[in-house]
Design a protein around this motif. Sequence first.
Motif, PDB file in Angstrom:
ATOM      1  N   ASP A 188       0.814  -1.208   0.000  1.00  0.00           N
ATOM      2  CA  ASP A 188       0.000   0.000   0.000  1.00  0.00           C
ATOM      3  C   ASP A 188       0.857   1.272   0.000  1.00  0.00           C
ATOM      4  O   ASP A 188       0.363   2.356  -0.342  1.00  0.00           O
ATOM      5  N   GLU A 234      -8.138  -8.036   0.037  1.00  0.00           N
ATOM      6  CA  GLU A 234      -7.613  -6.842  -0.636  1.00  0.00           C
ATOM      7  C   GLU A 234      -6.726  -7.169  -1.838  1.00  0.00           C
ATOM      8  O   GLU A 234      -6.196  -6.271  -2.471  1.00  0.00           O
ATOM      9  N   ARG A 281      -6.772  -1.889  -3.869  1.00  0.00           N
ATOM     10  CA  ARG A 281      -7.596  -2.427  -2.791  1.00  0.00           C
ATOM     11  C   ARG A 281      -6.728  -2.388  -1.530  1.00  0.00           C
ATOM     12  O   ARG A 281      -5.891  -3.266  -1.307  1.00  0.00           O
ATOM     13  N   ARG A 282      -6.900  -1.382  -0.713  1.00  0.00           N
ATOM     14  CA  ARG A 282      -6.003  -1.130   0.408  1.00  0.00           C
ATOM     15  C   ARG A 282      -6.506  -1.794   1.694  1.00  0.00           C
ATOM     16  O   ARG A 282      -7.713  -1.908   1.922  1.00  0.00           O
TER      17      ARG A 282
END
Length: 447
Positions: A105, A134, A359-360
């Motif tokens: 991320d 995620e 998608r964190r």
Amino acid sequence: MSGRGDRPARFRVVAIADADSFVKWAAALIDTAPDVHPHLLLVRTPLTVSIAQERAALSGTAIRPDAVTRIAHEEIASWLSHDRPDVVVLAGRGPFVRLVMREIDRLARRPVVVTGMPGMSIPAQRGALLYRRESDLMVVHSRRELRAFSDLADRLGVGLRFGLATLPFAKPRPAEASTGDDLVFAAQAIVPRDPADRLALAGILRSAAAADPSRRVVVKLRSRPDQGESETHFERTAFADLLQSRPENLVFSHDPMATALQRAEGLVTVSSTAAIEAIAMGVPVIALDTFGVSKEHLNTVFTGSGVQGSAADVIARRFRHPNERWKLDNYFHDPAESTWWIDVRELVAMRRRGDLPARRVPPPRGGALHRAWQRKAVLGDEDRSVAGAVALMVGAPLVWTILTVRRIFGARGAGTWSDPASDITVTPARYQDPIVRRMPRVAVVGD
């Protein structure tokens, strides 16, 4: 490390792993992808493979030792920023995946993130899905797993894309190999779990060896604890200890499973993925059902296969091959149905166009202390932070209380651990290994 300008015109794929079964899976998976430049990052945790385990895990792949880098957790983001891979395959237990995802991320140039499980994954477990939610793609290995994880995702409200692959290390026996006469037993750290059952299983192996002293019973082990090696799951009752007294033809092996199977008459297991390796090589198996068939034994996948058998079958070496209908639904589908790499290429194209949002991983509900606990639980002694030490003292009693409550008051009914008729678990696992292995009362909640 070469710069991007020096690189061939093909995808750069980096697998990030620590524990033995995940290293084996990740290496074999990326080795099957066409037109890639692969690399393997081994993150230092209490579960990280030894050099010998690494060598065994890479056996049968084209990944060279110089394509493997051992790295500390805090170096992951900078390494990836410099290497700029197109695809990252995260291969580890759920908490490990979540921790590494937080490092991804931080990247300015985000790769496509692929996750998956290292073998048979029936039942499809709640934690296995939630920890990987995620990722951009989760790899599954059978039609049955695809149905199960899709069903579980729908029930839990998780939007996740699944890609079908064949088990990458399940390969045919080499043409030049001859059939052996070993009974190979695939030992598992947590199946069966009960110490009395494990003692009884050791007795079955002794009896099988005594029944025919001219043929070997080979207990295939995954680690050498006396040499500081660990494996994915924590073994509290080791077969090496239970079988200290044994017939001469009952032996231990640390060879790669593929090597052991080349000398096998048949394979015995309770629920190991080694059964799929054996079937792929044409080696008959016995899925031992003496201790029951249940989700907790991870052996409901063999129901209807035709390979389940008793202790008497093991002693008499009555191995069997699975029926074709079961095989098509369980790990032996037509390879043309395996779309995972097509999916990956599509996702890479979408990310390059800016059409694939990141998608964190959301912040933990317990704030900074919970995050410190998550880090400490995965990294163990590799995390030397004060926050980690404090979180350990606060979190350990709480986690054990949660696990105790689950074991006593675990939910029952459709889709739970107590329901053998379904292929999913909508409830959390009731048992967990300690991930901080040197602190045996420290466990991580999750799958």
